[in-house]
Design a protein around this motif. Structure first.
Motif, PDB file in Angstrom:
ATOM      1  N   ASP A 184       0.567  -1.021   0.080  1.00 43.86           N
ATOM      2  CA  ASP A 184       0.043  -0.233  -0.462  1.00 43.86           C
ATOM      3  C   ASP A 184       0.767   0.946   0.131  1.00 43.86           C
ATOM      4  O   ASP A 184       0.552   2.362  -0.746  1.00 43.86           O
ATOM      5  N   ARG A 185       1.996   1.231   0.642  1.00 37.58           N
ATOM      6  CA  ARG A 185       3.150   2.189   0.786  1.00 37.58           C
ATOM      7  C   ARG A 185       4.635   1.903   1.292  1.00 37.58           C
ATOM      8  O   ARG A 185       4.621   1.272   1.377  1.00 37.58           O
ATOM      9  N   VAL A 186       5.310   3.075   0.519  1.00 40.06           N
ATOM     10  CA  VAL A 186       6.862   2.778   0.789  1.00 40.06           C
ATOM     11  C   VAL A 186       6.617   4.074   2.002  1.00 40.06           C
ATOM     12  O   VAL A 186       6.532   4.963   1.844  1.00 40.06           O
ATOM     13  N   LEU A 187       7.488   3.636   3.178  1.00 44.82           N
ATOM     14  CA  LEU A 187       7.983   4.192   4.139  1.00 44.82           C
ATOM     15  C   LEU A 187       9.434   4.614   4.250  1.00 44.82           C
ATOM     16  O   LEU A 187       9.354   6.370   4.350  1.00 44.82           O
TER      17      LEU A 187
ATOM     18  N   LYS B 200      11.542  -0.076   2.782  1.00 44.35           N
ATOM     19  CA  LYS B 200      10.476  -0.865   4.099  1.00 44.35           C
ATOM     20  C   LYS B 200       9.563  -0.315   3.196  1.00 44.35           C
ATOM     21  O   LYS B 200       9.036   0.548   3.181  1.00 44.35           O
ATOM     22  N   ALA B 201       7.814  -1.309   3.494  1.00 43.65           N
ATOM     23  CA  ALA B 201       6.796  -0.644   3.081  1.00 43.65           C
ATOM     24  C   ALA B 201       6.060  -1.188   3.719  1.00 43.65           C
ATOM     25  O   ALA B 201       5.848  -1.956   4.620  1.00 43.65           O
ATOM     26  N   VAL B 202       4.386  -0.939   3.590  1.00 42.84           N
ATOM     27  CA  VAL B 202       2.768  -1.936   4.536  1.00 42.84           C
ATOM     28  C   VAL B 202       2.087  -1.711   3.604  1.00 42.84           C
ATOM     29  O   VAL B 202       2.022  -1.523   2.950  1.00 42.84           O
ATOM     30  N   LYS B 203       1.302  -2.970   3.846  1.00 41.00           N
ATOM     31  CA  LYS B 203       0.332  -3.108   3.698  1.00 41.00           C
ATOM     32  C   LYS B 203      -0.779  -3.414   4.379  1.00 41.00           C
ATOM     33  O   LYS B 203      -0.458  -4.080   6.284  1.00 41.00           O
ATOM     34  N   ASN B 204      -1.624  -2.756   4.687  1.00 39.39           N
ATOM     35  CA  ASN B 204      -3.158  -2.638   5.461  1.00 39.39           C
ATOM     36  C   ASN B 204      -4.206  -3.628   5.075  1.00 39.39           C
ATOM     37  O   ASN B 204      -4.416  -3.803   4.159  1.00 39.39           O
ATOM     38  N   VAL B 205      -4.001  -4.944   6.271  1.00 34.30           N
ATOM     39  CA  VAL B 205      -4.844  -5.677   5.779  1.00 34.30           C
ATOM     40  C   VAL B 205      -6.254  -5.798   6.605  1.00 34.30           C
ATOM     41  O   VAL B 205      -5.988  -5.066   7.822  1.00 34.30           O
ATOM     42  N   THR B 206      -7.840  -6.194   5.620  1.00 35.05           N
ATOM     43  CA  THR B 206      -8.970  -5.690   6.553  1.00 35.05           C
ATOM     44  C   THR B 206      -9.572  -6.463   5.743  1.00 35.05           C
ATOM     45  O   THR B 206      -8.928  -7.690   4.596  1.00 35.05           O
ATOM     46  N   ILE B 207     -10.572  -6.505   6.561  1.00 31.30           N
ATOM     47  CA  ILE B 207     -11.592  -7.543   6.348  1.00 31.30           C
ATOM     48  C   ILE B 207     -11.816  -8.082   5.156  1.00 31.30           C
ATOM     49  O   ILE B 207     -12.433  -9.324   4.370  1.00 31.30           O
ATOM     50  N   ASN B 208     -11.980  -6.875   4.358  1.00 32.19           N
ATOM     51  CA  ASN B 208     -12.551  -6.542   2.641  1.00 32.19           C
ATOM     52  C   ASN B 208     -11.660  -7.874   1.790  1.00 32.19           C
ATOM     53  O   ASN B 208     -11.860  -8.412   0.824  1.00 32.19           O
ATOM     54  N   GLU B 209     -10.493  -7.819   2.629  1.00 30.23           N
ATOM     55  CA  GLU B 209      -9.212  -8.739   1.444  1.00 30.23           C
ATOM     56  C   GLU B 209     -10.416 -10.042   1.117  1.00 30.23           C
ATOM     57  O   GLU B 209     -10.764 -11.184   1.499  1.00 30.23           O
ATOM     58  N   ASN B 210     -10.339 -10.096  -0.784  1.00 30.93           N
ATOM     59  CA  ASN B 210     -10.770 -11.536  -0.603  1.00 30.93           C
ATOM     60  C   ASN B 210     -10.808 -12.921  -0.191  1.00 30.93           C
ATOM     61  O   ASN B 210     -11.722 -13.559  -0.430  1.00 30.93           O
ATOM     62  N   PHE B 211      -9.456 -13.096  -0.159  1.00 29.02           N
ATOM     63  CA  PHE B 211      -8.813 -15.242   0.897  1.00 29.02           C
ATOM     64  C   PHE B 211      -9.101 -14.807   1.825  1.00 29.02           C
ATOM     65  O   PHE B 211      -9.717 -15.859   2.144  1.00 29.02           O
ATOM     66  N   PHE B 212      -9.895 -14.157   2.427  1.00 25.52           N
ATOM     67  CA  PHE B 212     -11.038 -14.182   4.006  1.00 25.52           C
ATOM     68  C   PHE B 212     -11.966 -15.396   3.768  1.00 25.52           C
ATOM     69  O   PHE B 212     -12.071 -15.565   4.825  1.00 25.52           O
ATOM     70  N   GLN B 213     -12.605 -15.077   2.586  1.00 21.74           N
ATOM     71  CA  GLN B 213     -14.169 -15.920   2.438  1.00 21.74           C
ATOM     72  C   GLN B 213     -13.915 -17.369   2.408  1.00 21.74           C
ATOM     73  O   GLN B 213     -14.230 -17.954   3.367  1.00 21.74           O
ATOM     74  N   GLY B 214     -12.530 -17.558   2.249  1.00 23.82           N
ATOM     75  CA  GLY B 214     -12.411 -19.222   2.236  1.00 23.82           C
ATOM     76  C   GLY B 214     -10.963 -19.107   2.961  1.00 23.82           C
ATOM     77  O   GLY B 214     -10.573 -20.874   3.563  1.00 23.82           O
ATOM     78  N   HIS B 215     -10.088 -18.108   3.501  1.00 24.86           N
ATOM     79  CA  HIS B 215      -8.862 -19.068   4.924  1.00 24.86           C
ATOM     80  C   HIS B 215      -8.966 -17.846   6.058  1.00 24.86           C
ATOM     81  O   HIS B 215      -8.462 -17.134   6.626  1.00 24.86           O
ATOM     82  N   PHE B 216     -10.210 -18.601   7.086  1.00 22.78           N
ATOM     83  CA  PHE B 216     -10.539 -19.350   6.899  1.00 22.78           C
ATOM     84  C   PHE B 216     -11.211 -19.119   7.436  1.00 22.78           C
ATOM     85  O   PHE B 216     -11.757 -18.022   7.913  1.00 22.78           O
ATOM     86  N   PRO B 217     -13.062 -19.451   7.197  1.00 24.75           N
ATOM     87  CA  PRO B 217     -14.547 -18.663   7.628  1.00 24.75           C
ATOM     88  C   PRO B 217     -14.426 -19.113   8.955  1.00 24.75           C
ATOM     89  O   PRO B 217     -14.365 -19.863   9.738  1.00 24.75           O
ATOM     90  N   GLY B 218     -14.668 -17.968   9.950  1.00 18.18           N
ATOM     91  CA  GLY B 218     -14.893 -18.028  11.440  1.00 18.18           C
ATOM     92  C   GLY B 218     -13.197 -17.201  11.691  1.00 18.18           C
ATOM     93  O   GLY B 218     -13.678 -17.303  12.806  1.00 18.18           O
ATOM     94  N   LEU B 219     -12.454 -17.962  11.122  1.00 19.60           N
ATOM     95  CA  LEU B 219     -11.304 -17.467  11.933  1.00 19.60           C
ATOM     96  C   LEU B 219     -10.595 -17.028  10.652  1.00 19.60           C
ATOM     97  O   LEU B 219      -9.030 -17.797   9.621  1.00 19.60           O
ATOM     98  N   PRO B 220     -10.584 -15.857  10.318  1.00 16.19           N
ATOM     99  CA  PRO B 220      -9.619 -15.442   8.911  1.00 16.19           C
ATOM    100  C   PRO B 220      -8.102 -15.393   9.631  1.00 16.19           C
ATOM    101  O   PRO B 220      -7.849 -13.457  10.849  1.00 16.19           O
TER     102      PRO B 220
ATOM    103  N   VAL C  30      -3.851 -11.223  10.546  1.00 20.10           N
ATOM    104  CA  VAL C  30      -5.397 -11.047  11.043  1.00 20.10           C
ATOM    105  C   VAL C  30      -5.946  -9.474  10.378  1.00 20.10           C
ATOM    106  O   VAL C  30      -5.075  -8.450  10.194  1.00 20.10           O
ATOM    107  N   PRO C  31      -7.748  -9.060  10.270  1.00 20.19           N
ATOM    108  CA  PRO C  31      -8.121  -8.524   9.511  1.00 20.19           C
ATOM    109  C   PRO C  31      -7.577  -7.328  10.976  1.00 20.19           C
ATOM    110  O   PRO C  31      -7.451  -7.694  12.266  1.00 20.19           O
ATOM    111  N   GLY C  32      -6.964  -6.109  10.061  1.00 17.00           N
ATOM    112  CA  GLY C  32      -7.016  -5.154  11.171  1.00 17.00           C
ATOM    113  C   GLY C  32      -5.538  -4.956  11.521  1.00 17.00           C
ATOM    114  O   GLY C  32      -4.765  -4.234  12.019  1.00 17.00           O
ATOM    115  N   ASP C  33      -4.890  -5.321  10.695  1.00 19.60           N
ATOM    116  CA  ASP C  33      -3.123  -5.320  11.103  1.00 19.60           C
ATOM    117  C   ASP C  33      -2.428  -4.420   9.981  1.00 19.60           C
ATOM    118  O   ASP C  33      -2.329  -4.789   8.925  1.00 19.60           O
ATOM    119  N   GLN C  34      -1.218  -4.237  10.344  1.00 18.63           N
ATOM    120  CA  GLN C  34      -0.690  -3.019   9.165  1.00 18.63           C
ATOM    121  C   GLN C  34       0.872  -4.213   9.374  1.00 18.63           C
ATOM    122  O   GLN C  34       1.374  -4.360  10.241  1.00 18.63           O
TER     123      GLN C  34
END
Length: 152
Positions: A26-29, A38-58, A105-109
């Protein structure tokens, strides 16, 4: 790129061919030419891979953390290279000493650190460490090559 970071998503998209859902930086720091990036990826619940990895435990798949580090490495090489890549592309060629230490997990940077190890001809070797809140999530050494698109 000069050391006048940060580098925003628009500039990253000018450099990397990846797009949603596979653009994982998302951004180079910080950037030191020929040394590290050094860069960052903001992880959100909207990431498409969370649908199947893992349902109820993203949990972010470890291979995608490695891909985020590889994209960070590509940004490092592109900005350390003496000439524009033109019609060439940056390709993963190997992984060594990979360890997964903590789930992401979602919410992590995800903080992505890449350090130059060596270069021989068109092969670059780097060490990557991904962290969340100062804790290592994954780490390893990886190599990549700069190849002509037409040769693929």
């Amino acid at each position: 790129m000069n050391n006048g970071c940060p580098l925003d998503i628009r500039k990253i998209m000018e450099m990397l061919p990846h797009r949603y859902p596979f653009l994982l930086v998302d951004r180079v720091l910080e950037f030191e030419a020929g040394v590290r990036l050094k860069a960052v990826k903001n992880v959100t619940i909207n990431e498409n891979f969370f649908q199947g990895h893992f349902p109820g435990l993203p949990v972010m798949p470890g291979v995608l953390q490695l891909e985020a580090l590889a994209q960070t490495g590509a940004l490092f090489v592109m900005n350390s290279f003496d000439e524009p890549l033109g019609d060439r592309i940056f390709l993963f060629t190997g992984l060594d000493k990979v360890k997964f230490r903590r789930p992401v997990v979602p919410g992590d940077q995800l903080v992505l650190n890449v350090q130059f190890l060596k270069q021989k001809l068109n092969i670059w070797k780097m060490r990557g460490v991904a962290e969340v809140d100062g804790q290592v999530t994954c780490q390893g050494e990886f190599s990549a090559a700069i190849a002509n698109r037409g040769d693929m």
